[in-house]
Every structure is written in structure tokens, then in C-alpha cells.
Scaffold this active site. Sequence first.
Site, mmCIF file in Angstrom:
data_model
loop_
_atom_site.group_PDB
_atom_site.id
_atom_site.type_symbol
_atom_site.label_atom_id
_atom_site.label_comp_id
_atom_site.label_asym_id
_atom_site.label_seq_id
_atom_site.Cartn_x
_atom_site.Cartn_y
_atom_site.Cartn_z
ATOM 1 N N ARG A 39 0.814 -1.216 0.000
ATOM 2 C CA ARG A 39 0.000 0.000 0.000
ATOM 3 C C ARG A 39 0.857 1.279 0.000
ATOM 4 O O ARG A 39 0.459 2.307 -0.557
ATOM 5 C CB ARG A 39 -0.932 -0.026 1.218
ATOM 6 C CG ARG A 39 -1.999 1.059 1.223
ATOM 7 C CD ARG A 39 -2.995 0.834 2.350
ATOM 8 N NE ARG A 39 -4.197 1.609 2.211
ATOM 9 C CZ ARG A 39 -4.401 2.791 2.793
ATOM 10 N NH1 ARG A 39 -3.485 3.310 3.553
ATOM 11 N NH2 ARG A 39 -5.528 3.431 2.592
ATOM 12 N N ILE A 65 -7.038 8.080 -0.856
ATOM 13 C CA ILE A 65 -6.981 6.621 -0.902
ATOM 14 C C ILE A 65 -7.758 6.188 0.345
ATOM 15 O O ILE A 65 -7.494 6.675 1.447
ATOM 16 C CB ILE A 65 -5.518 6.122 -0.936
ATOM 17 C CG1 ILE A 65 -5.409 4.601 -0.843
ATOM 18 C CG2 ILE A 65 -4.658 6.734 0.139
ATOM 19 C CD1 ILE A 65 -3.969 4.077 -1.076
ATOM 20 N N SER A 66 -8.743 5.338 0.157
ATOM 21 C CA SER A 66 -9.651 5.010 1.253
ATOM 22 C C SER A 66 -8.932 4.283 2.392
ATOM 23 O O SER A 66 -7.894 3.659 2.197
ATOM 24 C CB SER A 66 -10.784 4.113 0.751
ATOM 25 O OG SER A 66 -11.399 4.666 -0.378
ATOM 26 N N GLN A 67 -9.542 4.352 3.568
ATOM 27 C CA GLN A 67 -9.072 3.591 4.733
ATOM 28 C C GLN A 67 -8.994 2.097 4.352
ATOM 29 O O GLN A 67 -9.918 1.588 3.703
ATOM 30 C CB GLN A 67 -10.095 3.801 5.843
ATOM 31 C CG GLN A 67 -9.847 3.036 7.113
ATOM 32 C CD GLN A 67 -11.112 2.971 7.970
ATOM 33 O OE1 GLN A 67 -12.227 3.096 7.473
ATOM 34 N NE2 GLN A 67 -10.925 2.777 9.251
#
Length: 222
Positions: A39, A65-67
Site C-alpha cells: 500500500r 486513498i480510502s481507509q
Amino acid sequence: MSPSRFDFEAQRDRMVRDQIAARGITNPRLLEAMRHVPRHLFVTPDLYTLAYEDHPLPIQENQTISQPYMVAYMLQLLALDGHEIVLEIGTGSGYQTALLCALCARVLSIERFPSLAREADLRLHHLGIQNYEILVGDGSSGLPDRAPFDAIIVSAAAPKLPQSLCDQLSEGGKMTIPLAGGWRHAYQQLVLVERRDGGFKVHHCGAVMFVPLVGEEGYKSE
Ligand code: SAH
């Protein structure tokens, strides 16, 4: 600089254990993919040390960028078995695209910002991932020419359920999409749409927070 600070593999293992599995995500292929996809390479280097934390992070063009847990939650709802063709709307960093590539046969991903699309493509290419296409444009009405899709995942919040996306689901297909709710769209909720027996079943899956889906079947501006 302590070695543990940059031991990204250990950080990923911890992320999956403490944020993802601990909150009830059980799909073994999904957990494995999350242990594998780096990530940190999907954010700018100054954010590497925050890449495995329990929250969204900024990316270029004022997007996020999402959790990690939110990505895992949406992917688990789709229950992919590896054979699907998936449409992703909102490529962003490409992190979720990389996970999808590990979980299904082929991903078509649309991003409205050319710069984000280009960078995501470079990252996926460098990681040796091949079963995807990234297209630039407004994905709010889907990709009618390439439909139907076994699954559709929308990573930006729409004002209401786009009918054209529902129509592009194959029989038995599933879509996750955040939708605005409440007075003046005060909150968003994630919904799962299933196409079955000639109709659409809509399940409500909790409150969420996403950037707006901007386009024809989305908001007219940010
Ligand atoms: N899942 C992504 C997060 C994406 S944020 C990740 O892992 O990084 C949502 C993205 O949707 C943003 O990049 C935004 O530019 C994009 N977006 C918003 N409206 C869109 C539209 N109509 N078509 C395509 N992309 C859109």
C-alpha cells in the site's frame, strides 16, 4: 531510522490482523491479497510511514486513498471467486485496483483525472500486474459498450443510485456504491445492489465517507 519503521511487510501483517481481520473480515483470498499489496507504494514517499495506519490518506488532485478497512469491507461484499470481470469507478491511487486484480479475472477501471490514471497505471505496471485496463473519463454512467459486469465497485459517492450502472450488472452480479442520504446529503451510506430474478435487491451496509462522484450520473461539480 529503526528497522521496524520501514518493515512494510510486518506493518501489512499488523494492518490485516488488527484493522481488517479484527473487525470481522474473513475472506481468506482477500486477507492474503491485503498482506501482499504494498500500500505504501500507492501514496507519495512522505506518507510511506502512514500507509498502514487505520485511516484514509490524501493523494493528488485533492482525492483520497480510502481507509484499508473500507476497501476490505467493500471487496468482501462483492464475494469475488476469481472468475469475474469487474468494473471499478474511481481508480484514484490504484491500490484497490491492485487488490481487485488479485481477486478476479479482469478489471476495467475508470478515473476522471488523467494524472491519477497515469500514475496508477505506472504503479500497477511496475508491480507486474497485467489483468487490468485503466480508462480516463466520466465513469458515472459506466461502460455500456463493455457491459455486462459481474461486479461493479464505485469508490466515490453518488447523489442517487445510477440506473445505467445497475443495468450493466450481469444476472447474479453485485455492485457496491456509496450514496448520499439525509437532508442536504448530510451523510452517505454504502449500499450493495444485487441483480437477481429479473430485479435489483438493495442492501444498506452502514454510514461511510467518500469523495463525490462527479459526472453525468453523479454531482455536477465537486
Ligand atoms: N479506491 C481508490 C480511491 C479512490 S478516491 C484508491 O484505492 O485509491 C475516488 C476517485 O474517484 C478519485 O480519484 C476521483 O477522481 C474519482 N472519480 C470521481 N468521480 C468520478 C467519475 N465520474 N468517473 C471516474 N472517476 C471518478
